[in-house]
Enzyme design. Structure first.
Site, PDB file in Angstrom:
ATOM      1  N   SER A 189     197.895  83.259  50.576  1.00 47.34           N
ATOM      2  CA  SER A 189     197.374  81.840  50.405  1.00 47.34           C
ATOM      3  C   SER A 189     196.817  81.347  49.089  1.00 47.34           C
ATOM      4  O   SER A 189     197.742  81.702  48.311  1.00 47.34           O
ATOM      5  CB  SER A 189     196.087  81.532  51.354  1.00 47.34           C
ATOM      6  OG  SER A 189     195.988  80.154  51.683  1.00 47.34           O
ATOM      7  N   HIS A 204     200.927  79.781  58.988  1.00 43.08           N
ATOM      8  CA  HIS A 204     199.886  80.385  57.937  1.00 43.08           C
ATOM      9  C   HIS A 204     199.327  81.607  58.265  1.00 43.08           C
ATOM     10  O   HIS A 204     198.939  82.319  57.532  1.00 43.08           O
ATOM     11  CB  HIS A 204     198.926  79.191  57.399  1.00 43.08           C
ATOM     12  CG  HIS A 204     198.463  79.314  56.274  1.00 43.08           C
ATOM     13  ND1 HIS A 204     199.101  79.619  54.814  1.00 43.08           N
ATOM     14  CD2 HIS A 204     197.126  79.890  55.665  1.00 43.08           C
ATOM     15  CE1 HIS A 204     198.324  79.782  54.044  1.00 43.08           C
ATOM     16  NE2 HIS A 204     197.250  79.846  54.373  1.00 43.08           N
TER      17      HIS A 204
END
Length: 657
Positions: A519, A631
């Site tokens: 991320s 994610h």
């Protein structure tokens, strides 16, 4: 002989969560989850601990389902919980004496987000997002429509997919079961809620704006009077709101939040405020603490971003903050304003519940020494802390690992905390390759959790260093705010200072330095290899390469205006300055890009925008795509894919030695 920690140990670990203690303090019910190797998914059921004997038994049946969200009635006689089986949710109830559970109501199609018992135990308030009527179903499961007509800015969410539900609303359900009755009519999702002590009101939060997507941190607080459904808005400055909690006499509403909604996410502390419901007076109770009440410690065994619920007992509020790699439990005197420690670490209080009167707390506790377990804190007995669950003891008996070593590194005018994870058989007379592992967020923190990933890398023969550079939370507002408008700095300088410190140690081979992160950590990995060639190889996971396109392709990309104080078409140079893609030709470090195909937070195109031009230029680059994954692959993705991800990283680094 004991084994080292392996990637496939994900099938041997148990994940605990959501401890709920009975009013008498004699039992604790919690969620226990495990990964199923054959079905390649996770199953969970509820466990019950008898406090006096410490016996831990299955409370709901083990099976091919996920049980979660336990809620014990105020009289301690029964419990409600959510079960999802074959993708279909059901709200169930069970006697606290045990036995079979039964359906509490005919749950409509949609998502149950939260529920709380009324103080008298006769009703539950349920936060529920109902599926829109036009969504087609087939055998109780939604199917793909002919097309999707999008007319909202906020129309999808990572880990959830397309938002096919109406705004989340409050419903009332009798504790005896029956049909849920809708009692709110908010135009946007209700976020959190709390019962007044007399059970006559519900306080709740929502965004009350014409275009809520542009004001998602400008949450208002409303009071809903149950007798006539009258709704009134409370007067407070604009800003996000976390928990809501009434004072015992119902005259004050406490909430966590701040009043700078258009500043960068996570840079402002979520303080505890007291709102006098009679005078409207508002007071910040934790301003001097300079810590946030959000649970922002990261881990792959430990859950992050767990909503916090304070406890009020004998004039004091018990609450947690994120601080210096831990989540300590504090005590706030509601009269004097004095703040003191109950548990000051190094450990992380993830979630907790209290017995009647707040005499005992059941805690979900994360520690560096072991995977998470459930503990009991007895506030009557000199803060006696006793471990109550032993879910991972059998696993720990069979593995060997070293505890991470905490260090502090000087970087310009900042002190940067870091942890070193050594291999199990570390020998300081030998040299080892180093992995610099960078966290996401960006405003989160590494800390005192048992981190499976770090142990796997160490067991493969790497020394791992992971740190909290400026931009991390847990060290005060100024520290967290340091990267606003300039994501690559001063974090880059801090991470290079940590690398310098490690590379200068005799047991580190300076020619074998590696870097990875996910991320924002993936963004920083891309940024690092575009600024320096000192690392032999890199792995950027679920990363960002182009901030300008991220604005339009991420599920919440437009929030970048709060970071960079400009729109990408107004000041493209601002976004380009801090985009690794703008320094593409500098990247000569062998780079693996790991990305999930259903990542809506950092979309697949962010990896593709780096991969194609680097491959075209003949650079050493590899793209790995995980289908069906979001994610959060590294923390909650399909078990076999989590395992393969760890293997890919170590294989790439070993191949480049």
């Amino acid at each position: 002989m004991k084994k080292t920690v392996r990637s496939e140990d994900i099938y041997r670990l148990h994940f605990v969560a959501s401890p709920q203690i009975t009013p008498k303090g004699d039992k604790i019910v919690y969620v226990r989850k495990h990964a199923d190797k054959k079905d390649k998914c996770y199953y969970s059921n509820l466990h019950c601990i008898h406090v006096q004997s410490k016996t831990d038994t299955d409370f709901t049946v083990c099976g091919k389902h996920q049980d979660s969200m336990p809620r014990i009635s105020p009289d301690g006689r029964h419990l409600f919980f959510l079960r999802v089986k074959d993708g279909i949710p059901s709200l169930r109830t069970i006697s606290m004496h045990g036995g079979e559970s039964g359906e509490a109501c005919d749950l409509p199609k949609g998502e149950l987000k939260h529920m709380k018992f009324a103080p008298d135990g006769k009703h539950l308030a349920v936060l529920f997002a109902r599926k829109r009527e036009h969504i087609p179903y087939e055998k109780d499961k939604p199917r793909e429509p002919v097309c999707r007509e999008i007319d909202d800015l906020f129309y999808r969410l990572d880990g959830h997919g397309f938002i096919d539900e109406d705004p989340a609303q409050l419903y009332l359900l009798k504790a005896s079961g029956g049909k849920m009755k809708k009692i709110s009519d908010a135009a946007f999702d209700i976020g959190n809620f709390s019962w007044s002590p007399d059970g006559k009101y519900l306080a709740y939060t929502t965004v009350d704006k014409a275009r809520p997507e542009l004001h998602m941190e400008e949450e208002d607080i409303f009071l809903l009077r149950l007798s006539d459904k009258r709704v009134s808005k409370l007067d407070k400055p604009a800003g996000p709101v976390g928990f809501l909690h009434f004072s015992p006499d119902g005259k004050v509403l406490y909430f966590s939040g701040h009043f700078h909604p258009h500043h960068s996410w996570g840079a402002e502390n979520m303080d505890i405020h007291a709102l006098d419901l009679e005078t409207g007076d508002l007071k910040n109770l934790t301003e001097k603490l300079d810590r946030t009440t959000d649970m922002l410690t990261l881990g792959d065994i430990t859950p992050s971003f767990v909503p916090q619920e304070p406890v009020i007992s004998e004039g004091k509020m018990l609450f947690t903050v994120s601080s210096e790699g831990s989540n300590p439990l504090y005590s706030l005197d509601l009269v004097s304003g004095d703040i003191g420690h109950i548990l000051e670490g190094p450990e992380c209080v993830i979630s907790y519940s209290a017995s009647a009167g707040g005499k005992q707390l059941a805690l979900h506790l994360a520690q560096a020494e072991r995977p998470d377990e459930i503990w009991l804190l007895d506030l009557q007995d000199a803060k006696r802390l006793v471990r109550m669950s032993f879910a991972n003891d059998k696993y720990l008996e069979d593995v060997r690992f070293r505890l991470p070593e905490k260090i502090t590194v000087k970087a310009n005018d900042a002190a940067i905390p870091a942890w070193i994870q050594f291999p199990p058989g570390f020998d300081e007379t030998k040299t080892y390759p180093l992995i610099l592992n960078i966290h996401g967020g960006p405003r989160t923190q590494y800390g005192y959790t048992w981190f499976h990933e770090m142990h796997v890398f160490a067991a493969k023969g790497f020394v791992v260093v992971y740190s909290n550079p400026r931009g991390s939370q847990g060290y005060g507002k100024t520290f967290a705010d340091a990267i606003t408008g300039k994501w690559g700095q001063p974090a880059f300088d801090d991470l290079m200072a940590v690398t310098d410190e490690m590379a200068g140690r005799p047991y580190i081979d300076e020619e074998r330095l590696y870097v990875t992160g996910g991320s924002y950590g993936g963004y920083m990995t891309n940024w690092i290899v575009s600024q320096t060639d000192r690392f032999r190889a890199a792995v950027a996971q679920r990363s960002i390469s182009d901030l300008g396109t991220f604005f339009g392709t991420s599920d919440i990309g437009w929030d970048l205006i709060n970071e960079f104080k400009a729109l990408p078409w107004e000041k493209p140079e601002k976004y380009a300055e801090w985009s690794p893609l703008n320094y593409l030709e500098n990247i000569r470090t062998p780079l693996m890009l790991i990305h999930s195909e259903k990542d809506l937070r950092c979309p697949m195109e962010q990896a593709e925008r780096l991969y194609a031009p680097l491959k075209y230029m003949g650079r050493d680059v590899r793209l790995v795509r995980f289908p069906e994954s979001s994610h959060g692959l590294s923390r909650g993705g399909r078990p076999d894919r989590r395992i393969r991800r760890l293997e890919l990283i170590t294989e790439w680094f070993n191949a480049k030695q």
